[in-house]
Design a protein around this motif. Structure first.
Motif, PDB file in Angstrom:
ATOM      1  N   LEU A  11      34.935  87.166 -25.928  1.00 60.09           N
ATOM      2  CA  LEU A  11      34.302  88.427 -26.338  1.00 60.09           C
ATOM      3  C   LEU A  11      32.784  88.362 -26.214  1.00 60.09           C
ATOM      4  O   LEU A  11      32.136  89.317 -25.771  1.00 60.09           O
ATOM      5  CB  LEU A  11      34.722  88.757 -27.776  1.00 60.09           C
TER       6      LEU A  11
ATOM      7  N   ALA B  13      38.912  87.762 -23.849  1.00 62.18           N
ATOM      8  CA  ALA B  13      38.860  89.030 -24.577  1.00 62.18           C
ATOM      9  C   ALA B  13      39.729  90.090 -23.912  1.00 62.18           C
ATOM     10  O   ALA B  13      40.290  90.956 -24.590  1.00 62.18           O
ATOM     11  CB  ALA B  13      37.419  89.520 -24.677  1.00 62.18           C
TER      12      ALA B  13
ATOM     13  N   LEU C 279      34.360  98.722 -24.220  1.00 65.62           N
ATOM     14  CA  LEU C 279      33.437  97.857 -24.956  1.00 65.62           C
ATOM     15  C   LEU C 279      31.998  98.098 -24.482  1.00 65.62           C
ATOM     16  O   LEU C 279      31.069  98.129 -25.289  1.00 65.62           O
ATOM     17  CB  LEU C 279      33.818  96.388 -24.752  1.00 65.62           C
TER      18      LEU C 279
ATOM     19  N   GLN D  51      36.745  92.268 -33.012  1.00 68.05           N
ATOM     20  CA  GLN D  51      37.961  92.720 -32.325  1.00 68.05           C
ATOM     21  C   GLN D  51      39.208  92.357 -33.125  1.00 68.05           C
ATOM     22  O   GLN D  51      40.281  92.232 -32.560  1.00 68.05           O
ATOM     23  CB  GLN D  51      38.058  92.076 -30.932  1.00 68.05           C
TER      24      GLN D  51
ATOM     25  N   ARG E 237      41.679  96.522 -32.488  1.00 68.03           N
ATOM     26  CA  ARG E 237      40.693  96.457 -31.409  1.00 68.03           C
ATOM     27  C   ARG E 237      39.709  97.614 -31.536  1.00 68.03           C
ATOM     28  O   ARG E 237      40.118  98.727 -31.842  1.00 68.03           O
ATOM     29  CB  ARG E 237      41.374  96.590 -30.038  1.00 68.03           C
TER      30      ARG E 237
ATOM     31  N   GLN F 105      35.650  87.000 -32.965  1.00 73.01           N
ATOM     32  CA  GLN F 105      37.043  86.866 -32.553  1.00 73.01           C
ATOM     33  C   GLN F 105      37.628  85.675 -33.276  1.00 73.01           C
ATOM     34  O   GLN F 105      36.892  84.814 -33.768  1.00 73.01           O
ATOM     35  CB  GLN F 105      37.170  86.742 -31.034  1.00 73.01           C
TER      36      GLN F 105
END
Ligand SMILES: Cc1cc2nc3c(=O)[nH]c(=O)nc-3n(C[C@H](O)[C@H](O)[C@H](O)COP(=O)(O)O)c2cc1C
Length: 152
Positions: free
Chosen positions: A68, A60, A34, A17, A26, A53
């Motif tokens: 994330l 996230a 996602l 990300q 992103r 990340q």
């Protein structure tokens, strides 16, 4: 890849990300986006998701503390790996202190994610995992930028 590998070899898919020179980059702006991406990986045979990340303690998406890797696991049911400034004792490029390793261990034990990857902290501390597992955190030397010079 899934078809070529023995059944007991998991395929680990790493996704990100952020980019080094575009920290706000992103692949997904919402959990739903996602989910679409990660479900495609899962359907193709991914066994583990590795969520890149910068700082593992940062949520996230707004509205949830999940990082994330936490979202990757929630959205797919697959085991996930977290990463991002683990074991660093100061933040680079901005003021502030990273979240502690003990805080991370609690989240791991709670099942938010299943594995933790460590990068820079290992460069100056090859025994990082052994010391962390033994709770000997005070013996782990601070990471210094110069530690990256081990690679010519
Ligand atoms: C200088 C530098 C640049 C990086 N660039 C990226 C990047 O563009 N995208 C990404 O997902 N991760 C990037 N990473 C993260 C690494 O791929 C890796 O996940 C990380 O170094 C391991 O975690 P840690 O060093 O934070 O413990 C970068 C790391 C460093 C030190």
């Amino acid at each position: 890849m899934r078809a070529q590998l023995p059944a007991d070899r998991p395929v680990i898919v790493r996704f990100s990300q952020f980019k080094e020179r575009a920290f706000d980059a992103r692949v997904a702006d919402t959990p739903a986006e996602l989910g679409e991406i990660l479900t495609a990986f899962a359907d193709a045979g991914a066994g583990v998701l590795h969520a890149s990340q910068r700082r593992f303690w940062q949520p996230a998406f707004a509205g949830s503390v999940l990082n994330l890797a936490g979202w990757a696991k929630r959205l797919t049911g697959l085991p996930s790996i977290t990463v991002g400034s683990v074991g660093l004792t100061r933040d680079f490029l901005r003021p502030g202190r990273p979240e502690s390793v003990s805080g991370l261990a609690t989240r791991l034990a709670d099942g938010e994610f299943d594995l933790v990857a460590v990068g820079r902290a290992l460069l100056g501390n090859p025994a990082w995992a052994t010391l962390a597992a033994a709770g000997r955190l005070a013996e782990i030397a601070d990471y210094r930028k110069a530690d990256e010079d081990v690679y010519p």
